[in-house]
Design a protein around this motif. Structure first.
Motif, mmCIF file in Angstrom:
data_model
loop_
_atom_site.group_PDB
_atom_site.id
_atom_site.type_symbol
_atom_site.label_atom_id
_atom_site.label_comp_id
_atom_site.label_asym_id
_atom_site.label_seq_id
_atom_site.Cartn_x
_atom_site.Cartn_y
_atom_site.Cartn_z
ATOM 1 N N LEU A 179 -8.465 2.776 -3.499
ATOM 2 C CA LEU A 179 -7.229 3.339 -2.965
ATOM 3 C C LEU A 179 -6.421 4.001 -4.075
ATOM 4 C CD1 LEU A 179 -5.743 0.793 -0.395
ATOM 5 C CD2 LEU A 179 -6.346 3.172 0.030
ATOM 6 N N LEU A 180 -6.488 3.423 -5.262
ATOM 7 C CA LEU A 180 -5.708 3.929 -6.381
ATOM 8 C C LEU A 180 -6.380 3.542 -7.688
ATOM 9 C CD1 LEU A 180 -4.250 1.183 -7.609
ATOM 10 C CD2 LEU A 180 -2.623 1.584 -5.763
ATOM 11 N N HIS A 181 -5.852 4.093 -8.773
ATOM 12 C CA HIS A 181 -6.340 3.782 -10.117
ATOM 13 C C HIS A 181 -5.147 3.437 -11.004
ATOM 14 C CE1 HIS A 181 -10.270 5.432 -8.992
ATOM 15 N NE2 HIS A 181 -9.581 6.420 -8.429
ATOM 16 N N GLN A 182 -5.350 2.492 -11.903
ATOM 17 C CA GLN A 182 -4.301 2.074 -12.815
ATOM 18 C C GLN A 182 -4.539 2.711 -14.191
ATOM 19 O OE1 GLN A 182 -3.418 -2.332 -12.327
ATOM 20 N NE2 GLN A 182 -5.279 -2.194 -11.084
ATOM 21 N N THR B 67 0.832 -1.206 0.000
ATOM 22 C CA THR B 67 0.000 0.000 0.000
ATOM 23 C C THR B 67 0.862 1.249 0.000
ATOM 24 O OG1 THR B 67 -1.623 -1.176 1.346
ATOM 25 C CG2 THR B 67 -1.877 1.200 1.171
ATOM 26 N N ARG B 68 1.833 1.289 0.905
ATOM 27 C CA ARG B 68 2.706 2.461 0.998
ATOM 28 C C ARG B 68 3.498 2.661 -0.284
ATOM 29 N NH1 ARG B 68 3.247 0.520 6.411
ATOM 30 N NH2 ARG B 68 5.092 -0.696 5.849
ATOM 31 N N ILE B 69 4.027 1.578 -0.827
ATOM 32 C CA ILE B 69 4.815 1.672 -2.058
ATOM 33 C C ILE B 69 3.947 2.185 -3.205
ATOM 34 C CG2 ILE B 69 6.052 0.330 -3.807
ATOM 35 C CD1 ILE B 69 6.963 -1.530 -1.519
ATOM 36 N N VAL C 250 0.210 4.205 -11.702
ATOM 37 C CA VAL C 250 -0.866 4.216 -10.711
ATOM 38 C C VAL C 250 -1.039 5.648 -10.216
ATOM 39 C CG1 VAL C 250 -0.538 1.828 -9.981
ATOM 40 C CG2 VAL C 250 0.701 3.653 -8.792
ATOM 41 N N TYR C 251 -2.274 5.974 -9.834
ATOM 42 C CA TYR C 251 -2.583 7.277 -9.263
ATOM 43 C C TYR C 251 -3.402 7.067 -7.998
ATOM 44 C CZ TYR C 251 -0.842 9.427 -13.493
ATOM 45 O OH TYR C 251 -0.020 9.818 -14.526
ATOM 46 N N ALA C 252 -2.982 7.729 -6.939
ATOM 47 C CA ALA C 252 -3.689 7.635 -5.660
ATOM 48 C C ALA C 252 -5.103 8.186 -5.796
ATOM 49 C CB ALA C 252 -2.932 8.393 -4.579
ATOM 50 N N GLU C 253 -5.992 7.727 -4.947
ATOM 51 C CA GLU C 253 -7.378 8.184 -4.945
ATOM 52 C C GLU C 253 -7.503 9.668 -4.608
ATOM 53 O OE1 GLU C 253 -11.724 7.485 -4.929
ATOM 54 O OE2 GLU C 253 -9.966 6.527 -5.835
#
Length: 329
Positions: free
Chosen positions: A179-182, A135-137, A200-203
């Motif tokens: 949490l994120l989008h690809q 998650t952090r990465i 990836v982009y964070a929410e």
């Protein structure tokens, strides 16, 4: 409601027998939008609700007074400052009035609680610690190229990796849990997933800032994340049409919105914190120039933090737009 046994049977019976519109909301760990679609078999519409947009953020903080887009110099200055704050604080309503340390702690807890409930518990992943580290990465990588193979190699070097297939499944679960989008490379190929370009982009840009170590490109990636999320809001009727574009020259376009099946581009967007450096300016303009020629577009956009101008190219015009103005739409 999702805690009630057989809620779906009761809800479906009501929808089938009564002339009503029913709104259903609940924890994503028990009820994702895909679950609702499955339960109601074509009789449902799922709405994606992201954290505050910049317009909502500015309204919440009483910065946006004029809804018609006519801003005097004083209000422009306030909006520029608010935009910088938005890129760091993000749009989750519950953290708006917190100081930096409290906000970071709350956002980190959001991410970890989501992983515990919506990813590990729901999907039954056996190694919760690995999922938390991933998650952090992942969130700290918002706006950067992302490699499943690299994560696998790093994990093996550290003593444990569940394998590429499981890592991919966890990333997919992060996306399911919002949490994120690809974002993949713009191509009509059915094999594009993870074989081409992959980001990836964070929410929310606040999640990036809360989980990533301070770096020189942090604000740039927060801006790119905010731009992607705003494009997603505006393209909600055709989710999946936002991609990255790799050109034959090796240059890259941050975002292309279009129809991949027919190779049509609706919009070409670069994100650059500043265009004052000549090398940066040449790189961004030359990439858009090449993409405009490929897709026969006469306009493209470069979104910066606070610069504004127009650049003529043989194909037409590149509009350099400050982020606060573009995000207000």
């Amino acid at each position: 409601m999702q805690e009630v046994p057989n809620w779906d049977i009761a809800a479906r019976r009501i929808v089938d027998t009564e002339k009503i519109t029913m709104y259903v909301t609940g924890s994503s760990s028990r009820m994702l939008s895909t679950d609702v679609a499955t339960e109601f078999r074509g009789r449902s519409i799922a709405y994606e609700l992201l954290p505050f947009s910049f317009r909502e953020y500015a309204s919440y903080h009483h910065v946006l007074e004029d809804q018609q887009g006519m801003f005097d110099k004083e209000q422009q200055s306030l909006l520029k400052r608010a935009c910088r704050d938005y890129l760091v604080q993000g749009g989750f309503p519950g953290v708006q009035m917190l100081d930096d340390n409290e906000r970071a702690g709350v956002l980190q807890s959001y991410a970890q609680f989501t992983v515990a409930r919506d990813v590990v518990e729901r999907h039954g992943f056996s190694n919760a610690a690995f999922a938390r580290n991933l998650t952090r990465i992942s969130l700290a990588s918002s706006g950067r190229d992302f490699s499943i193979s690299k994560i696998d190699g790093m994990s093996r070097s550290a003593g444990y990796s569940p394998g590429r297939a499981t890592i991919s499944a966890i990333i997919d679960a992060f996306e399911d849990a919002h949490l994120l989008h690809q974002v993949y490379e713009f191509t009509h190929s059915a094999q594009k997933v993870r074989l081409g370009g992959f980001k990836v982009y964070a929410e929310d840009p606040g999640l990036l800032c809360a989980l990533a170590p301070a770096t020189s490109d942090g604000l740039t990636r927060a801006l790119e994340t905010a731009v992607y999320l705003e494009m997603r809001r505006r393209a909600s009727s055709r989710v999946g049409s936002i991609a990255l574009l790799k050109l034959k020259s090796g240059k890259e376009i941050d975002f292309i919105e279009g129809d991949e099946a027919f190779g049509i581009a609706y919009e070409l967007i670069q994100v650059s914190l500043s265009m004052k450096d000549e090398a940066t300016r040449q790189r961004e303009v030359s990439a858009l120039h090449e993409a405009m020629a490929r897709f026969e577009k006469n306009a493209a956009t470069i979104i910066t933090l606070d610069e504004e101008s127009n650049i003529n190219v043989p194909e037409g015009m590149i509009h350099v737009v400050p982020a606060w103005k573009w995000l207000l739409g």
